[in-house]
Design an enzyme around this catalytic site. Structure first.
Site, mmCIF file in Angstrom:
data_model
loop_
_atom_site.group_PDB
_atom_site.id
_atom_site.type_symbol
_atom_site.label_atom_id
_atom_site.label_comp_id
_atom_site.label_asym_id
_atom_site.label_seq_id
_atom_site.Cartn_x
_atom_site.Cartn_y
_atom_site.Cartn_z
ATOM 1 C CE LYS A 118 28.245 23.161 40.162
ATOM 2 N NZ LYS A 118 29.583 22.610 40.408
ATOM 3 C CG HIS A 237 24.724 13.494 38.632
ATOM 4 N ND1 HIS A 237 23.517 14.106 38.378
ATOM 5 C CD2 HIS A 237 24.568 12.791 39.786
ATOM 6 C CE1 HIS A 237 22.665 13.791 39.351
ATOM 7 N NE2 HIS A 237 23.271 12.998 40.203
ATOM 8 N NE ARG A 294 37.099 21.104 32.782
ATOM 9 C CZ ARG A 294 36.114 20.402 32.205
ATOM 10 N NH1 ARG A 294 36.130 20.195 30.904
ATOM 11 N NH2 ARG A 294 35.114 19.914 32.919
#
Length: 500
Positions: A118, A237, A294
């Site tokens: 990230k 989440h 992906r």
């Protein structure tokens, strides 16, 4: 250009089967891999050839890179599709595949590596003027320095694992008093889950929507966006319901998000199918979150509204062909909704409910699609993700798509295990969902397990009342009920009220 003749799908279940169907339509032979737990799975039966990788645990089967590549060499496979999960975002695996002279159906190892972190992803896109959530630009482990940065950003803040996903290594911190404990927990969890304890801090947006953009890029530098998906209905989440397009995104916002997503893809020389995820606040301002390198679980809703087969496009791109369409050629056609059918009990905090599919009957009809990897009588293995199917519907409007989904859920017959279908129907019927205002806190704000208890309709109550009276009439002799008791119960019009 290299024409793919034989494709190995390094995955299992519904995504493996879904990829193989497209490959077969393209005249490509398929090879399945499987663990001992999946020996009789539909994807194994569907493939032209199949290879057992090992025992059920993933680290003894589906995660064995060497064994997968050896199988490719023995069977003269010229391409691998990784699906999602397992090795799909593993840059080292992608590199091993390409170095073995096999086509990896996905982006370059370098793109996977950049977007897999990230922090690296944020650094890569920062120079392109893409909106970013306020936060640190690098990993931070100095707790006093981190505390000062948190004050500067303003509470509440979010501590996130750089290598994270699925909500692991993520901690919300409401105030300075709890910062240190939550920081240590996040680092520990990140190290345990990903082998990387690097964490960073960013502003916590309290009522966010999760909206993502599908991109496709070829190896010639062309990149297009295939509009957005609304993915805000989540538990732990993780997404449960997705739709396309989003009910809150205007044409202007769609264009701005799409162009930002294209810039993200170009920031890492991306090719193949990818998804750029954004967090959207209550003012509908959007911020770059991350890129998934992906195919996404929820890709079917994009396919439904664009009439594009994303797996086919992935294969053509991997063969070296340029995109056969431009941005201007893409149009939104109607509305699509997907619900994930997990073997989980929503009445028990969505805990996995593993068992046997005693009854398994899929819904059918125009605009209804089921992507699954199970059949009636099969056991749900305990070793893998508990998703057993994806139910997708398409119609000309959001309202019609929601109603079609409700009907399809009613027609989906599954017994032997608990599933998320009742929860998904609850969401479809909820005013907040219908309004489009919902955010990622929908479950927290509007759902409790008690809401899925049986609710009788008036007609069902009348039938129950009649049945109860019939039983009473037949049994009153053996029950030795007195005349006064019979008189008290004989008014049939009161039975319905008593049952309620």
């Amino acid at each position: 250009m290299h024409k793919i003749k034989k494709l190995l799908v390094a995955n299992r279940g519904e995504i493996s089967l879904r990829i193989m169907r497209t490959a077969r339509q393209m005249g490509i032979k398929t090879v399945a891999v499987f663990s001992e737990a999946d020996r009789n799975a539909p994807h194994v039966k569907f493939a032209d050839e199949a290879v057992c990788l090992g025992p059920p645990p993933s680290n003894q089967s589906y995660l064995l890179s060497d064994r997968i590549i050896d199988a490719c060499k023995k069977l003269k496979v010229d391409a691998i599709h990784p699906g999602y999960g397992f090795l799909s975002e593993n840059a080292a695996f992608a590199k091993m595949v390409t170095e073995a002279g096999i086509i990896f159906i996905g982006p370059s190892p370098a793109s996977i590596e950049v977007m897999g972190s990230k922090l690296a992803a944020k650094n890569a896109v920062s120079k392109y003027g893409i909106p970013m959530v306020p936060g640190t630009d690098e990993a931070i482990s100095d707790i006093p320095a981190a505390k000062l940065k948190a004050v500067e950003i303003g509470y509440p803040i979010l501590i996130k694992a750089s290598a994270g996903g699925g909500g692991k290594g993520m901690r919300i911190v409401e105030n300075e008093a709890e910062f240190e404990e939550q920081m240590q927990r996040a680092i520990s969890e990140a190290q345990s889950a990903f082998g990387d304890g690097a964490v960073f801090i960013e502003k916590y947006i309290t009522s966010p929507k999760h909206i993502e953009i599908q991109v496709l890029g070829d190896q010639k530098g062309n990149v297009v966006y295939l509009f957005e998906r609304e993915c805000s209905i989540q538990r732990r989440h993780q997404k449960v319901i997705e739709e396309a397009p989003s009910p809150v995104v205007s044409p202007e916002m769609r264009k701005a998000m799409g162009e930002a997503a294209v810039k993200v893809a170009k920031a890492c020389d991306y090719f193949g199918a990818g998804t750029v995820e954004f967090i959207v606040d209550e003012k509908l301002d959007f911020y770059f979150l991350e890129m998934n390198t992906r195919l996404q679980v929820e890709h079917p809703v994009t396919e439904m509204i664009t009439n594009k087969d994303l797996v086919k496009e992935q294969i053509l791109i991997a063969e070296g062909l340029p995109l056969s369409f431009s941005q201007e050629d893409l149009k939104i056609n109607g509305h699509a909704v997907e619900v994930r059918v997990y073997a989980e009990d929503p009445k028990n905090n969505f805990l996995p409910d593993i068992g046997n599919l005693q009854t398994y009957i899929r819904p059918h009809g125009p605009g209804i699609r089921v992507d699954d990897g199970f059949e009636q009588g099969m056991d749900i293995p305990i070793y893998y993700d508990p998703m057993i199917a994806k139910l997708i519907v398409h119609d000309e409007s959001r309202e019609k798509a929601i109603q079609k989904m409700i009907n399809a859920i009613d027609d989906y017959q599954i017994t032997g295990i608990e599933t998320t279908l009742p929860f998904c129907k609850f969401v479809m019927e909820h005013a907040e969902f219908k309004s489009g205002r919902f955010d990622t806190k929908f479950v927290e704000k509007f759902f409790t397990p008690e809401m899925l208890q049986i609710k009788w309709t008036d007609k069902e109550l009348e039938l129950l009342a009649g049945l109860a009276v019939d039983v009473f009439d037949k049994k009153k002799e053996s029950l030795k009920i007195s005349q006064s008791q019979e008189d008290a119960l004989s008014n049939r019009s009161n039975w319905k009220n008593r049952l309620i």
